[in-house]
Scaffold this active site. Structure first.
Site, PDB file in Angstrom:
ATOM      1  N   ARG A  15      -7.385 -27.361  12.598  1.00 18.57           N
ATOM      2  CA  ARG A  15      -6.529 -28.304  11.859  1.00 18.57           C
ATOM      3  C   ARG A  15      -5.094 -28.354  12.360  1.00 18.57           C
ATOM      4  NH1 ARG A  15      -7.928 -26.124   6.101  1.00 18.57           N
ATOM      5  NH2 ARG A  15      -8.741 -24.402   7.353  1.00 18.57           N
ATOM      6  N   GLY A 137     -11.067 -17.203  -1.911  1.00 18.14           N
ATOM      7  CA  GLY A 137     -11.996 -16.263  -2.531  1.00 18.14           C
ATOM      8  C   GLY A 137     -11.413 -15.782  -3.861  1.00 18.14           C
ATOM      9  N   ARG A 330      26.359 -22.276  29.999  1.00 20.23           N
ATOM     10  CA  ARG A 330      25.014 -21.980  30.502  1.00 20.23           C
ATOM     11  C   ARG A 330      24.944 -20.513  30.953  1.00 20.23           C
ATOM     12  NH1 ARG A 330      24.240 -26.149  34.950  1.00 20.23           N
ATOM     13  NH2 ARG A 330      22.358 -24.900  35.265  1.00 20.23           N
ATOM     14  N   ASN A 374      45.129 -22.772  34.640  1.00 22.20           N
ATOM     15  CA  ASN A 374      44.793 -23.993  33.907  1.00 22.20           C
ATOM     16  C   ASN A 374      43.973 -24.932  34.805  1.00 22.20           C
ATOM     17  OD1 ASN A 374      45.457 -25.698  31.376  1.00 22.20           O
ATOM     18  ND2 ASN A 374      45.774 -27.064  33.115  1.00 22.20           N
ATOM     19  N   ASN A 383      29.704 -26.611  43.910  1.00 22.80           N
ATOM     20  CA  ASN A 383      29.112 -25.325  44.293  1.00 22.80           C
ATOM     21  C   ASN A 383      27.825 -25.481  45.091  1.00 22.80           C
ATOM     22  OD1 ASN A 383      27.851 -26.378  42.004  1.00 22.80           O
ATOM     23  ND2 ASN A 383      27.181 -24.360  41.316  1.00 22.80           N
TER      24      ASN A 383
HETATM   25  C1  UD1 Z   1     -10.874 -15.717   3.771  1.00 25.05           C
HETATM   26  C2  UD1 Z   1     -11.541 -14.921   2.675  1.00 25.05           C
HETATM   27  C3  UD1 Z   1     -11.085 -15.453   1.333  1.00 25.05           C
HETATM   28  C4  UD1 Z   1      -9.598 -15.416   1.218  1.00 25.05           C
HETATM   29  C5  UD1 Z   1      -8.943 -16.129   2.400  1.00 25.05           C
HETATM   30  C6  UD1 Z   1      -7.465 -15.886   2.407  1.00 25.05           C
HETATM   31  C7  UD1 Z   1     -13.669 -14.184   3.558  1.00 25.05           C
HETATM   32  C8  UD1 Z   1     -15.118 -14.441   3.586  1.00 25.05           C
HETATM   33  N1  UD1 Z   1     -12.947 -15.029   2.838  1.00 25.05           N
HETATM   34  O1  UD1 Z   1     -11.258 -17.066   3.633  1.00 25.05           O
HETATM   35  O2  UD1 Z   1     -11.643 -14.682   0.296  1.00 25.05           O
HETATM   36  O3  UD1 Z   1      -9.180 -16.023  -0.001  1.00 25.05           O
HETATM   37  O4  UD1 Z   1      -9.455 -15.603   3.635  1.00 25.05           O
HETATM   38  O5  UD1 Z   1      -6.877 -16.656   3.400  1.00 25.05           O
HETATM   39  O6  UD1 Z   1     -13.188 -13.221   4.125  1.00 25.05           O
HETATM   40  N2  UD1 Z   1     -11.281 -15.057  11.329  1.00 25.05           N
HETATM   41  C9  UD1 Z   1     -11.755 -14.466  12.495  1.00 25.05           C
HETATM   42  N3  UD1 Z   1     -13.052 -14.608  12.814  1.00 25.05           N
HETATM   43  C10 UD1 Z   1     -13.923 -15.303  12.045  1.00 25.05           C
HETATM   44  C11 UD1 Z   1     -13.440 -15.902  10.852  1.00 25.05           C
HETATM   45  C12 UD1 Z   1     -12.123 -15.757  10.530  1.00 25.05           C
HETATM   46  O7  UD1 Z   1     -10.997 -13.835  13.217  1.00 25.05           O
HETATM   47  O8  UD1 Z   1     -15.102 -15.370  12.411  1.00 25.05           O
HETATM   48  C13 UD1 Z   1      -9.869 -14.890  10.999  1.00 25.05           C
HETATM   49  C14 UD1 Z   1      -9.118 -16.212  10.994  1.00 25.05           C
HETATM   50  O9  UD1 Z   1      -8.554 -16.442  12.275  1.00 25.05           O
HETATM   51  C15 UD1 Z   1      -8.052 -15.988   9.950  1.00 25.05           C
HETATM   52  C16 UD1 Z   1      -8.687 -15.008   8.988  1.00 25.05           C
HETATM   53  O10 UD1 Z   1      -9.772 -14.412   9.682  1.00 25.05           O
HETATM   54  O11 UD1 Z   1      -6.890 -15.400  10.475  1.00 25.05           O
HETATM   55  C17 UD1 Z   1      -9.179 -15.682   7.727  1.00 25.05           C
HETATM   56  O12 UD1 Z   1     -10.102 -16.662   8.116  1.00 25.05           O
HETATM   57  P1  UD1 Z   1     -10.203 -18.051   7.351  1.00 25.05           P
HETATM   58  O13 UD1 Z   1     -11.307 -18.838   7.926  1.00 25.05           O
HETATM   59  O14 UD1 Z   1      -8.866 -18.666   7.243  1.00 25.05           O
HETATM   60  O15 UD1 Z   1     -10.560 -17.502   5.910  1.00 25.05           O
HETATM   61  P2  UD1 Z   1     -11.634 -17.999   4.893  1.00 25.05           P
HETATM   62  O16 UD1 Z   1     -12.991 -17.610   5.364  1.00 25.05           O
HETATM   63  O17 UD1 Z   1     -11.347 -19.374   4.533  1.00 25.05           O
HETATM   64 CA    CA Z   2      -9.116 -20.459   5.494  1.00 27.73          CA
END
Ligand code: UD1
Ligand code: CA
Length: 453
Positions: A15, A137, A330, A374, A383
């Site tokens: 996004r 969550g 600079r 001055n 330069n």
């Molecule tokens: C997750 C939580 C949710 C919480 C929310 C807070 C889970 C299942 N859900 O939601 O309860 O309210 O975060 O923001 O944990 N990421 C990875 N690998 C993956 C998936 C995610 O590295 O396979 C990382 C993302 O880059 C991000 C973070 O984990 O930094 C959270 O992932 P995101 O998809 O934003 O969270 P949700 O699953 O929506």
């Molecule tokens: Ca998320």
């Protein structure tokens, strides 16, 4: 007790609609996840496991950390799956803090609160109450006890009314974490391995689950799009502005001030509207920074004024100096005490020694200008001959007449004077006048042309 940190940063960040991986977008001039790494490092963890997926090359080029260990998550199959990638590096007898990689405003004091909560529990969860918890969550409690986390997509209508949400940040013992990771399944609405499922496992094992809260919800807010990015940026700027004002800086328009780096200040510094500070900047006592200035990796010593619309980069401004309005310093520009640079003056790799002045419309590149000399309006140090850069050296108390071209390499002595409009390509001795321009002629009886009919 020893502890390590796992930062989940493998998500695509679709996004953001960007070629830059989401976690590398800057907040306050620093990549989102770098901000988290730096905050975590103040707590001295034994290691930081960075779970990454997209943009590996860009991430590895950009991010720095002392105990950073890179854990590739090839496919993003959920937060639980992400933590599994770090599992081989987690030891049983240490605590593990899991953080999301897209919430850059998390403060060390909040993580310490999480550590405190863990002292009396087997799992500590960072939670927060949101007016609109949509998408997050939910923390499910029975009585006062946490018994699980249910994802929005899996939640019942009744569960969706819960305002207490999971921030994605938690702390637990290494052995527990590894055991629970082994029991995760992806039997849910998103067919992902949810890290959050470990909470219900802990509850069913009779483990103690404690929660901790941050001071403000913005600290745990993740960035998914550029609207959120801007909101987090503004919140960080407000936090930094408050800290500076508390430290004794006057910000004449705190909402129009951006600090993208580190600013250290003396007493009674005044910063006007629309100033941007980048990199490492130091401002001495009583320094005034006028509106619309950009100052990057520079120092401005006490009692100096930088007037409106000036740009400084890798410059050193001494005490009691004046720059601008519309000054441009600079890299390598050095102004010693009491030196002055006026409007539309550009300096690059050049020194104005004590009390030297270049007040109008001038270019000083690769130059050393002696004390109290001055430089007249429109002077240019030539330069660059198209291939090489050469130096202009001017002694003390010299006077360079307006609109002079000083063709480098050239040395002008102390007390020397250059007549206005001269092109100087030979050295000038001390205390002499050098003029090189066509003699003025007077042509008698000259008639101006008239319009042909
Ligand atoms: C997750 C939580 C949710 C919480 C929310 C807070 C889970 C299942 N859900 O939601 O309860 O309210 O975060 O923001 O944990 N990421 C990875 N690998 C993956 C998936 C995610 O590295 O396979 C990382 C993302 O880059 C991000 C973070 O984990 O930094 C959270 O992932 P995101 O998809 O934003 O969270 P949700 O699953 O929506
Ligand atoms: Ca998320």
């Amino acid at each position: 007790m020893m502890f390590s940190v796992v930062i989940l940063a493998a998500g695509k960040g679709t996004r953001m609609k960007s070629s830059l991986p989401k976690v590398l977008h800057p907040v306050g001039g620093k990549p989102i996840v770098q901000r988290i790494i730096d905050t975590v490092e103040t707590l001295s963890p034994s290691a930081i496991q960075l779970v990454y997926g997209h943009g590996a090359d860009q991430l590895k080029q950009t991010l720095k950390g002392e105990n950073l260990n890179w854990c590739l998550q090839q496919e993003q199959n959920g937060t639980g799956h992400a933590v599994m990638q770090a599992q081989p590096y987690i030891s049983d007898d240490e605590d593990v803090i899991v953080l999301v990689g897209d919430a850059p405003l998390i403060q060390a004091s909040t993580l310490q609160r999480l550590q405190e909560a863990k002292k009396n529990a087997d799992i500590a969860l960072l939670t927060v109450d949101l007016d609109d918890p949509t998408g997050m969550g939910r923390i499910v409690r029975e009585g006062n006890n946490i018994v699980g986390i249910v994802e929005h997509k899996d939640a019942t209508e009744a569960q969706r009314t819960i305002k207490e949400i999971n921030t994605g940040m938690m702390m637990m013992g290494g052995a527990d974490l590894k055991r629970w990771l082994g029991q995760l399944s992806n039997d849910n609405a998103q067919q992902e391995y949810y890290l959050t499922d470990v909470i219900a496992m802990a509850a069913s094992e009779g483990k103690r689950i404690q929660s901790a809260q941050p001071d403000t919800a913005i600290e745990v807010e993740g960035i998914n799009n550029r609207v959120q990015l801007s909101r987090i940026e503004l919140a960080l700027q407000a936090r930094q502005a408050d800290a500076l004002m508390t430290e004794g800086v006057t910000l004449l328009s705190p909402t129009q001030f951006s600090l993208r780096g580190n600013l250290t200040v003396g007493q009674d510094v005044i910063i006007d509207a629309n100033v941007i500070i980048e990199g490492d900047v130091n401002l001495g006592d009583n320094v005034y920074i006028g509106p619309n200035c950009v100052i990057k990796d520079s120092t401005v010593a006490s009692n100096s004024r930088i007037e409106a619309f000036s740009l400084l980069e890798k410059a050193k401004v001494g005490e009691q100096c004046n720059v601008g309005p519309y000054g441009r310093l600079r890299p390598g520009a050095i102004m010693e005490q009491g030196a002055k640079v006026g409007n539309f003056v550009e300096m690059k790799n050049a020194v104005l020694r004590e009390g030297a002045k270049a007040n109008h419309l001038t270019y000083l590149g690769d130059a050393d200008i002696g004390a109290r000399t001055n430089i007249g309006a429109g002077t240019i140090t030539c330069n660059y001959d198209g291939v090489n850069k050469s130096k202009t050296i001017i002694g003390e108390n010299a006077f360079i007449g307006s609109n002079s071209a000083l063709v480098a390499p050239v040395t002008i002595g102390s007390g020397a004077t250059v007549g206005a409009g001269s092109t100087i390509n030979k050295d000038i001795d001390d205390n002499v006048l050098a003029v090189s321009r066509a003699k003025q002629r007077a042509i008698q009886g000259w008639e101006r042309p008239t319009k042909k009919s």
